[in-house]
Design a protein around this motif. Structure first.
Motif, PDB file in Angstrom:
ATOM      1  N   GLY A  27     -16.705   1.078  46.095  1.00  0.00           N
ATOM      2  CA  GLY A  27     -17.163   1.067  47.467  1.00  0.00           C
ATOM      3  C   GLY A  27     -16.753   2.215  48.202  1.00  0.00           C
ATOM      4  O   GLY A  27     -17.273   2.736  49.115  1.00  0.00           O
ATOM      5  N   ALA A  28     -15.592   3.038  47.815  1.00  0.00           N
ATOM      6  CA  ALA A  28     -15.156   4.074  48.462  1.00  0.00           C
ATOM      7  C   ALA A  28     -16.396   5.500  48.044  1.00  0.00           C
ATOM      8  O   ALA A  28     -16.277   6.011  49.079  1.00  0.00           O
ATOM      9  N   PHE A  30     -19.515   4.925  47.710  1.00  0.00           N
ATOM     10  CA  PHE A  30     -20.731   4.736  48.329  1.00  0.00           C
ATOM     11  C   PHE A  30     -20.562   4.932  49.837  1.00  0.00           C
ATOM     12  O   PHE A  30     -21.403   5.545  50.659  1.00  0.00           O
ATOM     13  N   TYR A  31     -19.276   4.793  50.481  1.00  0.00           N
ATOM     14  CA  TYR A  31     -18.683   5.044  51.702  1.00  0.00           C
ATOM     15  C   TYR A  31     -18.818   6.642  52.054  1.00  0.00           C
ATOM     16  O   TYR A  31     -19.361   7.208  53.147  1.00  0.00           O
ATOM     17  N   LEU A  32     -18.253   7.420  50.999  1.00  0.00           N
ATOM     18  CA  LEU A  32     -18.119   8.640  51.331  1.00  0.00           C
ATOM     19  C   LEU A  32     -19.484   9.408  50.939  1.00  0.00           C
ATOM     20  O   LEU A  32     -19.555  10.420  51.625  1.00  0.00           O
ATOM     21  N   ASN A  34     -21.873   8.353  52.590  1.00  0.00           N
ATOM     22  CA  ASN A  34     -22.588   7.722  53.714  1.00  0.00           C
ATOM     23  C   ASN A  34     -23.735   6.773  53.693  1.00  0.00           C
ATOM     24  O   ASN A  34     -24.685   6.757  54.413  1.00  0.00           O
ATOM     25  N   SER A  36     -25.151   3.004  53.805  1.00  0.00           N
ATOM     26  CA  SER A  36     -24.960   1.947  54.925  1.00  0.00           C
ATOM     27  C   SER A  36     -23.890   0.836  54.593  1.00  0.00           C
ATOM     28  O   SER A  36     -23.683   0.802  53.327  1.00  0.00           O
ATOM     29  N   PRO A  37     -23.249   0.219  55.506  1.00  0.00           N
ATOM     30  CA  PRO A  37     -22.211  -0.820  55.216  1.00  0.00           C
ATOM     31  C   PRO A  37     -22.641  -1.908  54.304  1.00  0.00           C
ATOM     32  O   PRO A  37     -22.108  -2.237  53.326  1.00  0.00           O
ATOM     33  N   THR A  40     -22.838  -0.690  50.769  1.00  0.00           N
ATOM     34  CA  THR A  40     -21.539  -0.222  50.185  1.00  0.00           C
ATOM     35  C   THR A  40     -20.882  -1.635  49.664  1.00  0.00           C
ATOM     36  O   THR A  40     -20.306  -1.864  48.892  1.00  0.00           O
ATOM     37  N   LEU A  41     -20.977  -2.690  50.448  1.00  0.00           N
ATOM     38  CA  LEU A  41     -20.498  -4.077  50.276  1.00  0.00           C
ATOM     39  C   LEU A  41     -21.156  -4.623  49.136  1.00  0.00           C
ATOM     40  O   LEU A  41     -20.509  -5.311  48.177  1.00  0.00           O
TER      41      LEU A  41
END
Length: 64
Positions: A27-28, A30-32, A34, A36-37, A40-41
């Motif tokens: 998750g981190a 994919f968050y880094l 950028n 989409s939320p 990422t989830l």
């Protein structure tokens, strides 16, 4: 000489802890990147499910 057996609950705790850590790392990442939320989830949830399933199957395979 017999080897000590790890209890089923201990093995489950190890597998779930590893799955949570793997999901947080994915998750981190994919968050880094950028993403989409939603993406990422979903990827974090898929990683959790995959690692949990693999870990429990490994337990079944390795247990006597």
């Amino acid at each position: 000489m017999s080897t000590p057996q790890v209890h089923r609950g201990t093995w489950l705790a190890i597998v779930l802890l590893g799955a949570v850590l793997g999901a947080v790392v994915i998750g981190a990442v994919f968050y880094l990147l950028n993403a989409s939320p939603l993406v990422t989830l979903v990827t974090a949830g898929a990683a959790f499910t995959a690692v949990t399933g693999l870990g429990l199957k490994m337990y079944e395979f390795l247990s006597p």
